[in-house]
Every structure is written in C-alpha cells, then in structure tokens.
Design a protein around this motif. Structure first.
Motif, PDB file in Angstrom:
ATOM      1  N   LYS A   1      92.548  22.398  -1.915  1.00 20.57           N
ATOM      2  CA  LYS A   1      93.430  21.235  -1.751  1.00 20.57           C
ATOM      3  C   LYS A   1      94.770  21.579  -2.365  1.00 20.57           C
ATOM      4  O   LYS A   1      94.969  21.469  -3.561  1.00 20.57           O
ATOM      5  CB  LYS A   1      92.832  19.996  -2.424  1.00 20.57           C
ATOM      6  CG  LYS A   1      91.725  19.338  -1.654  1.00 20.57           C
ATOM      7  CD  LYS A   1      91.274  18.063  -2.331  1.00 20.57           C
ATOM      8  CE  LYS A   1      91.892  16.864  -1.676  1.00 20.57           C
ATOM      9  NZ  LYS A   1      91.448  15.601  -2.299  1.00 20.57           N
ATOM     10  N   GLN A   2      95.675  22.071  -1.552  1.00 22.01           N
ATOM     11  CA  GLN A   2      96.946  22.538  -2.064  1.00 22.01           C
ATOM     12  C   GLN A   2      97.817  21.380  -2.522  1.00 22.01           C
ATOM     13  O   GLN A   2      97.847  20.313  -1.922  1.00 22.01           O
ATOM     14  CB  GLN A   2      97.678  23.349  -0.990  1.00 22.01           C
ATOM     15  CG  GLN A   2      97.025  24.695  -0.694  1.00 22.01           C
ATOM     16  CD  GLN A   2      97.831  25.481   0.327  1.00 22.01           C
ATOM     17  OE1 GLN A   2      98.205  24.954   1.367  1.00 22.01           O
ATOM     18  NE2 GLN A   2      98.094  26.733   0.028  1.00 22.01           N
ATOM     19  N   LYS A   3      98.546  21.644  -3.555  1.00 20.50           N
ATOM     20  CA  LYS A   3      99.489  20.656  -4.072  1.00 20.50           C
ATOM     21  C   LYS A   3     100.624  20.486  -3.067  1.00 20.50           C
ATOM     22  O   LYS A   3     101.110  21.445  -2.489  1.00 20.50           O
ATOM     23  CB  LYS A   3     100.043  21.143  -5.411  1.00 20.50           C
ATOM     24  CG  LYS A   3     101.130  20.275  -5.991  1.00 20.50           C
ATOM     25  CD  LYS A   3     101.697  20.913  -7.248  1.00 20.50           C
ATOM     26  CE  LYS A   3     102.867  20.094  -7.798  1.00 20.50           C
ATOM     27  NZ  LYS A   3     103.503  20.760  -8.960  1.00 20.50           N
ATOM     28  N   THR A   4     101.042  19.261  -2.840  1.00 20.93           N
ATOM     29  CA  THR A   4     102.222  18.996  -2.018  1.00 20.93           C
ATOM     30  C   THR A   4     103.268  18.313  -2.878  1.00 20.93           C
ATOM     31  O   THR A   4     102.947  17.727  -3.915  1.00 20.93           O
ATOM     32  CB  THR A   4     101.876  18.104  -0.816  1.00 20.93           C
ATOM     33  OG1 THR A   4     101.375  16.837  -1.293  1.00 20.93           O
ATOM     34  CG2 THR A   4     100.830  18.760   0.068  1.00 20.93           C
ATOM     35  N   CYS A   5     104.513  18.412  -2.444  1.00 23.67           N
ATOM     36  CA  CYS A   5     105.616  17.859  -3.224  1.00 23.67           C
ATOM     37  C   CYS A   5     106.526  17.020  -2.344  1.00 23.67           C
ATOM     38  O   CYS A   5     106.509  17.123  -1.117  1.00 23.67           O
ATOM     39  CB  CYS A   5     106.420  18.994  -3.877  1.00 23.67           C
ATOM     40  SG  CYS A   5     105.479  19.947  -5.093  1.00 23.67           S
TER      41      CYS A   5
ATOM     42  N   CYS B   1     112.756  17.220   2.178  1.00 24.15           N
ATOM     43  CA  CYS B   1     111.457  17.896   2.302  1.00 24.15           C
ATOM     44  C   CYS B   1     110.399  17.076   1.580  1.00 24.15           C
ATOM     45  O   CYS B   1     110.557  16.756   0.393  1.00 24.15           O
ATOM     46  CB  CYS B   1     111.540  19.297   1.687  1.00 24.15           C
ATOM     47  SG  CYS B   1     110.181  20.403   2.138  1.00 24.15           S
ATOM     48  N   SER B   2     109.323  16.740   2.266  1.00 19.02           N
ATOM     49  CA  SER B   2     108.267  15.967   1.624  1.00 19.02           C
ATOM     50  C   SER B   2     106.925  16.227   2.306  1.00 19.02           C
ATOM     51  O   SER B   2     106.865  16.622   3.465  1.00 19.02           O
ATOM     52  CB  SER B   2     108.584  14.464   1.664  1.00 19.02           C
ATOM     53  OG  SER B   2     108.668  13.996   2.998  1.00 19.02           O
ATOM     54  N   GLY B   3     105.847  16.008   1.533  1.00 22.66           N
ATOM     55  CA  GLY B   3     104.500  16.078   2.069  1.00 22.66           C
ATOM     56  C   GLY B   3     104.016  17.462   2.426  1.00 22.66           C
ATOM     57  O   GLY B   3     103.121  17.615   3.257  1.00 22.66           O
ATOM     58  N   SER B   4     104.576  18.488   1.789  1.00 27.25           N
ATOM     59  CA  SER B   4     104.199  19.854   2.122  1.00 27.25           C
ATOM     60  C   SER B   4     104.207  20.728   0.879  1.00 27.25           C
ATOM     61  O   SER B   4     104.983  20.488  -0.055  1.00 27.25           O
ATOM     62  CB  SER B   4     105.182  20.434   3.148  1.00 27.25           C
ATOM     63  OG  SER B   4     105.051  21.836   3.253  1.00 27.25           O
ATOM     64  N   VAL B   5     103.367  21.756   0.888  1.00 31.02           N
ATOM     65  CA  VAL B   5     103.373  22.713  -0.215  1.00 31.02           C
ATOM     66  C   VAL B   5     104.707  23.441  -0.281  1.00 31.02           C
ATOM     67  O   VAL B   5     105.163  23.831  -1.358  1.00 31.02           O
ATOM     68  CB  VAL B   5     102.204  23.711  -0.065  1.00 31.02           C
ATOM     69  CG1 VAL B   5     102.364  24.561   1.179  1.00 31.02           C
ATOM     70  CG2 VAL B   5     102.055  24.585  -1.296  1.00 31.02           C
TER      71      VAL B   5
END
Length: 304
Positions: A28-32, A38-42
């Motif tokens: 479960k990769q962290k998203t920022c 830029c949002s909702g993506s590693v």
C-alpha cells in the motif's frame, strides 16, 4: 508427541500471517497531496515541476517566441504549460526519479516541442535554438491529412494539418487525442491552435502514452521504466533520448544516419539542459537514433 509437533506448525502459520500482513502494508504505497499541481499519487510525494522549473527558466528557453516576427505571439506561456503538466504529474511526468532525472525529462519533452515549433535559423537573433514556440500550427499545409478510417472518419470541410506543441497530424491521430482528452478535436482540430493549455495537454499525453501494445512511451524509455528485449537490443533500440525520437517520429527521423532534423532535436534538448542548469554533459546514453530500427517502419506518426 502429536501435541508437541503441532506447536511449531502453529508458530509457522502465525509467522506466515505476520509476513503477509507486513507485505500487504508495504504494497500500500503512500500517496501525497500537493494541491492543484499533484495529488493522490506516490509521484506527488516527490518534487513537482514548479519546485525546480520556474517562469524565468521557461522564458529563457523560449526567449524569442513573442518576437514581432514570430507566428504565435502571445499564445504560449508558462502557466499554460504547468496547468497542462498538472494532469500528468500524478502519472510521473516530471515527477519520476531524482531531481536531475525530473529536470532532464522536462528538458527532453520541451526539447522536442522547441524543435517542432521553431522558426529559428543559423543567423537568427539569439541563435537558432532560442526560437521554440514560434508556431502553433503548420503554416503551409501540403495536404489535408485525411485518411480513410472507420474509427475516426474525416469531417467534411475540416483539415487535419499539424497543430499544437508537438504538432498533431491526420484525422485518426486527432481522434485518438480527442478520446484521451475528452475534447472533440475530430470536429474541431483548430482548438489546438486556439488554446495553449490544450495544446500542451495533447503533447504531454503523446509523450506519456504508448501508441501500440507492447511498445513503450517516450516517458518510459527516458526515465528508466522500460527494459529492451533481445530484439530491441539487436535493433539498437536502447533507453535514452534517442529512443524518444523513434517513438514520436519513427522513420521520419530515425534509422537514416545523422540527418539534420534529428541533430536539430538533439541540439534543442542539450541547449535546454544547459539553460536549465543541468548541463549537456548529463544528456545520458543513447542520445541519437541514427542507427535505430524504427518501432513502426513507414508509420504515419502523430507528430513529424
């Protein structure tokens, strides 16, 4: 004796469960979330383009685009580019790898754009590489670029000549971009010469998108997401800037030796690396495509 043997089995089962849970949490990769850009993506956990590429750098790269003799005065600007880029930064555009890799990708993409929209020549003021984004459409189309295609049929009275930041040609290529961006470019290809943000979006989509199954995108071969097969290696298709030309232009540019159109694209890329403070010494391996076998021989590429 049976009871004593059951305990190790139970411990082993617990260990397997613990490892599985740990692996699941890792997967479960962290998203920022970096707001509008830029949002909702590693990838958004990395630096975004505006962290390392500013208005003044864009102005330096395209310093002559609003000169009186340019053909798209007032059309192209930094805000249009960064607004378009924001759609693709969550997918890795300009947000993949370390800072140098990110800057190199932006320089590579804009190097193609600058070369394809330039009106520079040998003795032009500021040098021939300072005139990118001089055009936003093909000035004297040699044909209407209408090809029989049942998926994307030509609209009566509409011409599909080159428009945009990486000029789009042919009705079926306008259709592909239209589907991707949800804009009716098949009926209104002129939108690409009327809206700079849309023109950049179409170009970045082309950079990020493979045109055929089992073939890479320009983005993938540039940032290191792709590994060549044995056949690719034999065809001299190796990761680097040169392969981006193969993907974007096919045998219009590649496999023809060190021709001027190919050298011009490389020159823009390296000039932009210098202007952005990276330096052409970091151009990377496999910069040209002079001896590469095209992925799609005699393919009518979306750009030319």
């Amino acid at each position: 004796m049976r009871k004593m043997m059951a305990r190790p089995a139970t411990l082993l089962l617990l260990l397997v469960v613990a490892v599985t849970v740990a692996d699941a949490s890792k997967s479960k990769q962290k998203t920022c979330d970096k707001g509008w850009e830029c949002s909702g993506s590693v990838y958004c956990c990395n630096e975004t383009i505006t962290d390392y590429f500013q208005v003044y750098q864009f102005e330096n790269l395209f310093s002559k685009r609003n000169a009186p003799v340019a053909h798209a005065v007032g059309f192209w600007d930094f805000q249009s580019f960064i607004t378009a880029a924001a759609l693709f930064e969550p997918l890795g555009f300009g947000t993949t790898g370390d800072k140098q890799t990110k800057m190199k990708e932006v320089a590579a993409f804009l190097g193609h754009v600058g070369s394809k929209t330039s009106c520079g020549y040998g003795v032009a003021t500021g040098g021939p590489l300072a005139w990118g984004l001089c055009y936003n459409h093909e000035m004297s189309p040699s044909q209407d670029y209408c090809d029989p295609n049942y998926l994307y049929p030509c609209i009566d009275g509409v011409q599909y000549y080159g428009r945009g930041a990486l000029p789009v040609y042919w009705n079926y290529n306008y259709g592909l971009v239209a589907d991707a961006l949800k804009v009716d470019l098949l009926s209104h290809p002129e939108y690409l010469e009327q809206n700079a943000t849309l023109a950049f979006e179409a170009a970045i989509w082309r950079w990020m998108t493979p045109m055929k199954k089992k073939q890479p995108s320009a983005h993938d071969v540039f940032v290191g997401n792709w590994k060549p097969t044995k056949n690719d290696t034999l065809s001299k298709r190796l990761p680097g800037f040169g392969l981006t030309m193969n993907i974007l232009y096919g045998d219009n540019i590649c496999g023809q030796g060190y021709i001027d159109p190919m050298n011009n694209i490389i020159s823009h890329y390296q000039y932009y690396l210098d202007s952005m403070g990276v330096g052409r010494q970091f151009s990377g391996d496999n910069v040209d495509c002079a001896e590469q076998v095209p992925f799609n021989p005699s393919y009518k590429a979306a750009t030319s």
